[in-house]
Scaffold this motif. Structure first.
Motif, PDB file in Angstrom:
ATOM      1  N   ASN A 145      42.908  48.891  44.438  1.00 40.58           N
ATOM      2  CA  ASN A 145      42.406  50.245  44.667  1.00 40.58           C
ATOM      3  C   ASN A 145      42.299  50.976  43.329  1.00 40.58           C
ATOM      4  OD1 ASN A 145      44.036  53.240  45.757  1.00 40.58           O
ATOM      5  ND2 ASN A 145      41.856  52.845  45.676  1.00 40.58           N
ATOM      6  N   GLY A 146      41.064  51.246  42.923  1.00 35.94           N
ATOM      7  CA  GLY A 146      40.873  51.977  41.672  1.00 35.94           C
ATOM      8  C   GLY A 146      39.462  51.824  41.151  1.00 35.94           C
ATOM      9  N   GLU A 147      39.287  52.273  39.949  1.00 35.03           N
ATOM     10  CA  GLU A 147      37.974  52.280  39.303  1.00 35.03           C
ATOM     11  C   GLU A 147      37.663  50.846  38.813  1.00 35.03           C
ATOM     12  OE1 GLU A 147      35.460  52.438  35.988  1.00 35.03           O
ATOM     13  OE2 GLU A 147      37.605  52.444  35.585  1.00 35.03           O
ATOM     14  N   TYR A 148      36.383  50.427  38.924  1.00 27.97           N
ATOM     15  CA  TYR A 148      36.007  49.014  38.689  1.00 27.97           C
ATOM     16  C   TYR A 148      36.593  48.431  37.405  1.00 27.97           C
ATOM     17  CZ  TYR A 148      32.197  49.655  42.114  1.00 27.97           C
ATOM     18  OH  TYR A 148      31.467  49.909  43.229  1.00 27.97           O
ATOM     19  N   PHE A 149      36.308  49.090  36.263  1.00 27.01           N
ATOM     20  CA  PHE A 149      36.662  48.464  34.985  1.00 27.01           C
ATOM     21  C   PHE A 149      38.183  48.443  34.784  1.00 27.01           C
ATOM     22  CE2 PHE A 149      32.224  49.875  34.071  1.00 27.01           C
ATOM     23  CZ  PHE A 149      31.689  48.597  34.074  1.00 27.01           C
ATOM     24  N   HIS A 150      38.816  49.477  35.262  1.00 25.47           N
ATOM     25  CA  HIS A 150      40.268  49.543  35.170  1.00 25.47           C
ATOM     26  C   HIS A 150      40.899  48.397  35.973  1.00 25.47           C
ATOM     27  CE1 HIS A 150      44.179  51.972  35.859  1.00 25.47           C
ATOM     28  NE2 HIS A 150      44.252  51.268  34.752  1.00 25.47           N
ATOM     29  N   MET A 151      40.364  48.167  37.169  1.00 21.05           N
ATOM     30  CA  MET A 151      40.897  47.109  38.034  1.00 21.05           C
ATOM     31  C   MET A 151      40.577  45.723  37.465  1.00 21.05           C
ATOM     32  SD  MET A 151      42.621  48.470  40.402  1.00 21.05           S
ATOM     33  CE  MET A 151      43.104  49.753  39.301  1.00 21.05           C
ATOM     34  N   LEU A 152      39.399  45.583  36.855  1.00 22.89           N
ATOM     35  CA  LEU A 152      39.048  44.282  36.249  1.00 22.89           C
ATOM     36  C   LEU A 152      39.997  43.982  35.093  1.00 22.89           C
ATOM     37  CD1 LEU A 152      35.130  44.328  36.272  1.00 22.89           C
ATOM     38  CD2 LEU A 152      36.640  42.772  37.529  1.00 22.89           C
ATOM     39  N   GLN A 153      40.329  45.025  34.349  1.00 26.38           N
ATOM     40  CA  GLN A 153      41.279  44.885  33.246  1.00 26.38           C
ATOM     41  C   GLN A 153      42.634  44.379  33.771  1.00 26.38           C
ATOM     42  OE1 GLN A 153      40.840  45.556  29.896  1.00 26.38           O
ATOM     43  NE2 GLN A 153      42.924  44.735  29.704  1.00 26.38           N
ATOM     44  N   GLN A 154      43.097  45.016  34.845  1.00 32.13           N
ATOM     45  CA  GLN A 154      44.385  44.609  35.448  1.00 32.13           C
ATOM     46  C   GLN A 154      44.330  43.174  35.935  1.00 32.13           C
ATOM     47  OE1 GLN A 154      46.018  46.980  38.546  1.00 32.13           O
ATOM     48  NE2 GLN A 154      46.277  48.776  37.250  1.00 32.13           N
ATOM     49  N   LEU A 155      43.208  42.824  36.544  1.00 33.78           N
ATOM     50  CA  LEU A 155      43.034  41.481  37.091  1.00 33.78           C
ATOM     51  C   LEU A 155      43.080  40.443  35.970  1.00 33.78           C
ATOM     52  CD1 LEU A 155      42.582  40.048  39.716  1.00 33.78           C
ATOM     53  CD2 LEU A 155      40.130  40.411  39.468  1.00 33.78           C
ATOM     54  N   ASN A 156      42.467  40.766  34.841  1.00 34.52           N
ATOM     55  CA  ASN A 156      42.472  39.835  33.708  1.00 34.52           C
ATOM     56  C   ASN A 156      43.878  39.595  33.188  1.00 34.52           C
ATOM     57  OD1 ASN A 156      39.799  39.195  33.657  1.00 34.52           O
ATOM     58  ND2 ASN A 156      39.224  40.786  32.195  1.00 34.52           N
ATOM     59  N   GLU A 157      44.732  40.619  33.314  1.00 32.32           N
ATOM     60  CA  GLU A 157      46.118  40.449  32.858  1.00 32.32           C
ATOM     61  C   GLU A 157      46.914  39.600  33.849  1.00 32.32           C
ATOM     62  OE1 GLU A 157      47.293  44.524  32.297  1.00 32.32           O
ATOM     63  OE2 GLU A 157      45.758  44.752  30.745  1.00 32.32           O
ATOM     64  N   TYR A 158      46.443  39.576  35.100  1.00 28.78           N
ATOM     65  CA  TYR A 158      47.197  38.954  36.187  1.00 28.78           C
ATOM     66  C   TYR A 158      46.738  37.514  36.460  1.00 28.78           C
ATOM     67  CZ  TYR A 158      48.284  38.466  41.227  1.00 28.78           C
ATOM     68  OH  TYR A 158      48.685  38.039  42.457  1.00 28.78           O
ATOM     69  N   SER A 159      45.428  37.267  36.317  1.00 28.42           N
ATOM     70  CA  SER A 159      44.899  35.943  36.682  1.00 28.42           C
ATOM     71  C   SER A 159      44.002  35.396  35.581  1.00 28.42           C
ATOM     72  CB  SER A 159      44.112  36.075  37.995  1.00 28.42           C
ATOM     73  OG  SER A 159      43.124  35.083  38.076  1.00 28.42           O
ATOM     74  N   THR A 160      44.174  34.115  35.281  1.00 28.14           N
ATOM     75  CA  THR A 160      43.360  33.508  34.216  1.00 28.14           C
ATOM     76  C   THR A 160      42.268  32.627  34.805  1.00 28.14           C
ATOM     77  OG1 THR A 160      44.956  31.709  34.148  1.00 28.14           O
ATOM     78  CG2 THR A 160      45.227  33.478  32.507  1.00 28.14           C
ATOM     79  N   ARG A 161      42.160  32.648  36.146  1.00 26.83           N
ATOM     80  CA  ARG A 161      41.157  31.784  36.775  1.00 26.83           C
ATOM     81  C   ARG A 161      39.744  32.268  36.489  1.00 26.83           C
ATOM     82  NH1 ARG A 161      42.366  30.098  42.899  1.00 26.83           N
ATOM     83  NH2 ARG A 161      41.703  28.011  42.368  1.00 26.83           N
ATOM     84  N   LYS A 162      38.805  31.359  36.628  1.00 26.60           N
ATOM     85  CA  LYS A 162      37.404  31.748  36.501  1.00 26.60           C
ATOM     86  C   LYS A 162      37.099  32.783  37.590  1.00 26.60           C
ATOM     87  CE  LYS A 162      34.784  28.521  34.589  1.00 26.60           C
ATOM     88  NZ  LYS A 162      34.102  27.224  34.572  1.00 26.60           N
ATOM     89  N   LYS A 163      36.120  33.666  37.307  1.00 29.21           N
ATOM     90  CA  LYS A 163      35.822  34.727  38.267  1.00 29.21           C
ATOM     91  C   LYS A 163      34.394  34.629  38.776  1.00 29.21           C
ATOM     92  CE  LYS A 163      38.659  38.309  36.482  1.00 29.21           C
ATOM     93  NZ  LYS A 163      38.995  37.374  35.417  1.00 29.21           N
TER      94      LYS A 163
END
Ligand code: AVI
Length: 328
Positions: A145-163
């Motif tokens: 839940n949040g703004e696209y780029f902010h959430m993508l940033q968080q996701l990159n810190e959490y998962s290293t899988r291909k997207k």
């Protein structure tokens, strides 16, 4: 000694930190008056947009739904071919009524993935987390839940899988072409080589068909536009008189720009709170929204200009809409 601060009396002026207020005042003070279409979507706006998607003139939803219901096997195959193992991230997931077909297809093919829906609305994410597991019991789901780029940033810190990123529903059309370029460039910065983006574009077609989609006979799109004035009246203590404006959608077939305006029917003053007065001339246009239409060549150019390579295109049977698969 504890000092208890006196609470300020309720004030009709919005604080300068309120971004809705600031954006509205700034937009209405510009030489071309405009409002940011992201503010269409309060609860009433959400409900009106649901109705727009049911309107027979608003073909976009049906076209993209046809692509997802009839071509999910081909899309799933392409995702596996180009990405191998991946996680699926959806920007502006809404109720996932379209993407659910792809999610199901991937599960049926025993693809191991986690679905990360991103939405600015906490309610949307809560609903998805409640409802999707009942429909797709084996789905691994993690709502953001949040703004696209902010959430993508968080996701990159959490998962290293291909997207694999989904950006459906012609939402990219609500940017003008320059803004669409900078949005895609920005997206690209959160992705790695080999990642994929599946994005929906409404295609250029007979101008009347496009114009009708933004000017439905029952007046729902009109109400959707006026709803933003009602919202400003209610939340920012303004006094827009809705009867003194006319909904005026336009479509320019040479540029593909479909723009909606509200036209001031007379010279008038509008107040926002106690501090701001906006004057409208007779016939002055208030610019509400762009819904940019593309040719397939123009989508290819957009990909090339922003660091993506088009790898596949999925059309509906009328070729009115396309979901483009791009790779970084
Ligand atoms: C959300 N977006 C893709 C819609 C569109 O077609 O531009 C918003 C909309 N505005 C009026 N009708 C639909």
């Amino acid at each position: 000694m504890t000092v208890i601060p006196t609470l300020p009396a309720p004030c009709k002026r919005k604080p300068a930190t309120d971004s809705f207020y600031n954006d509205v005042v700034q937009g209405l003070s510009a030489p071309q008056k405009h409002l940011d279409p992201k503010y269409f979507y309060d609860a009433a706006g959400d409900a009106l947009f649901q109705q727009i998607m049911q309107c027979h003139e608003y073909y976009l939803t049906g076209c993209e739904m046809e692509i997802l219901t009839s071509q999910s096997p081909q899309i799933a195959q392409a995702l596996q071919k180009y990405a191998g193992a991946f996680d699926l991230v959806e920007l502006g997931a809404g109720d996932a009524t379209k993407s659910i077909h792809l999610l199901r297809e991937l599960l049926d093919n025993a693809v191991d993935y986690t679905y990360f829906p991103i939405d600015i609305s906490a309610n949307v994410i809560k609903q998805l987390e409640k409802e999707l597991p009942a429909k797709l019991p084996h789905l691994q789901l993690h709502g953001l839940n949040g703004e696209y780029f902010h959430m993508l940033q968080q996701l990159n810190e959490y998962s290293t899988r291909k997207k694999v990123l989904l950006f459906m529903g012609a939402n990219i059309g609500n940017f003008n072409t320059a803004a669409a370029r900078s949005f895609c460039q920005q997206l690209r910065q959160y992705l790695q080589p080999g990642d994929l983006l599946l994005t929906g574009f409404d295609l250029k077609k007979h101008p009347q068909i496009i114009l009708n989609a933004y000017n439905d006979a029952t007046g729902i799109t009109r109400a959707f536009n006026f709803n933003l004035l009602h919202r400003i009246n209610r939340e920012l203590h303004a006094d827009f008189d809705i009867t003194k404006f006319e909904h005026f959608p336009t479509y320019d077939p040479s540029t593909g720009a479909c723009k909606s305006y509200l036209i001031s029917l007379e010279k008038q003053l509008v107040h926002i709170g106690e501090d701001v007065t906006v004057s409208f001339a007779e016939n002055e246009a208030l610019y509400m929204e762009i819904s940019q239409k593309y040719t397939l060549e123009e989508t290819d150019q957009l990909a090339a200009q922003t660091g993506f390579k088009p790898v596949s295109s999925f059309f509906d049977s009328k070729k009115w809409f396309v979901d483009c698969l791009w790779q970084c």
